[in-house]
Design an enzyme around this catalytic site. Sequence first.
Site, short mmCIF file in Angstrom:
data_model
loop_
_atom_site.label_atom_id
_atom_site.label_comp_id
_atom_site.label_asym_id
_atom_site.label_seq_id
_atom_site.Cartn_x
_atom_site.Cartn_y
_atom_site.Cartn_z
N CYS A 1 5.17 -10.32 -10.74
CA CYS A 1 5.60 -9.60 -11.95
C CYS A 1 6.06 -10.60 -13.01
O CYS A 1 5.26 -11.32 -13.56
CB CYS A 1 6.67 -8.57 -11.59
N GLU B 1 6.78 -7.17 -2.08
CA GLU B 1 8.07 -7.38 -1.39
C GLU B 1 8.88 -6.10 -1.25
O GLU B 1 9.84 -6.06 -0.47
CB GLU B 1 8.90 -8.45 -2.12
N HIS C 1 4.58 -5.32 -6.73
CA HIS C 1 5.66 -5.88 -5.92
C HIS C 1 5.45 -5.62 -4.42
O HIS C 1 6.02 -4.68 -3.86
CB HIS C 1 6.99 -5.25 -6.34
#
Length: 228
Positions: free
Chosen positions: A86, A205, A203
């Site tokens: 990002c 994660e 994302h």
Amino acid sequence: MRAGIVVFPGINRERDMAIALERSAGSKPRMIWHRDTDLSGLDLIVIPGGFSYGDYLRCGAMAAQSPVMRAIRDHAERGGYVLGVCNGFQILAEAGMLPGALLRNASLRFLSMDCQLRVERADTAYTSQYQRGAVFRAPMAHGDGNFFADDETLDRLEGEGLVAFRYATPDGRVTPAANPNGSARGIAGIFSPNLKVLGLMPHPEDLVDPLMGGTDGKPLFDSIMAAA
């Protein structure tokens, strides 16, 4: 693999990234303040998401001038791994470590939603635990994620196999409807020519544990650790 996470003023995804790395590596990554240029002993440098310097000027433009970026550039030139997610992708593009630019979303709106990503190659340190053509879910949260490059650059990225992920439908089709920010050719993430630097907008994660709602993103971090 020994990892470090760079923290800029305004970055807010460093804890999410630390959780993802710890889940796969079993050890906590080192937090690196942006004025710290000592990256010794680290294999992987991660620039996480957020709003570095409040996204003033252009997203990532100010962070790209921070002292740590010269050290990260040197780390990459030595063959070290660098992951930008990002805002991290925006910073890598602004620093000239990856080609192209991240423009305003085509809708001119901030997008906070899930998307589907298609894996374009599975023979890299970031994707070996996926299968080529596999589609996985990833959250997105950005206002400037519209990947743009001129046609020559796009042709080179595709011709050299440097497209990592594309926005796609759940069955793997790359369509305008599946491309929420309008990125050129549906590109969601790209590699450097040596495949050691990866930038992507969504994302992974945020999906590394069932308590987060899924583990779709965990293979990316498992891949990184397997590369060690």
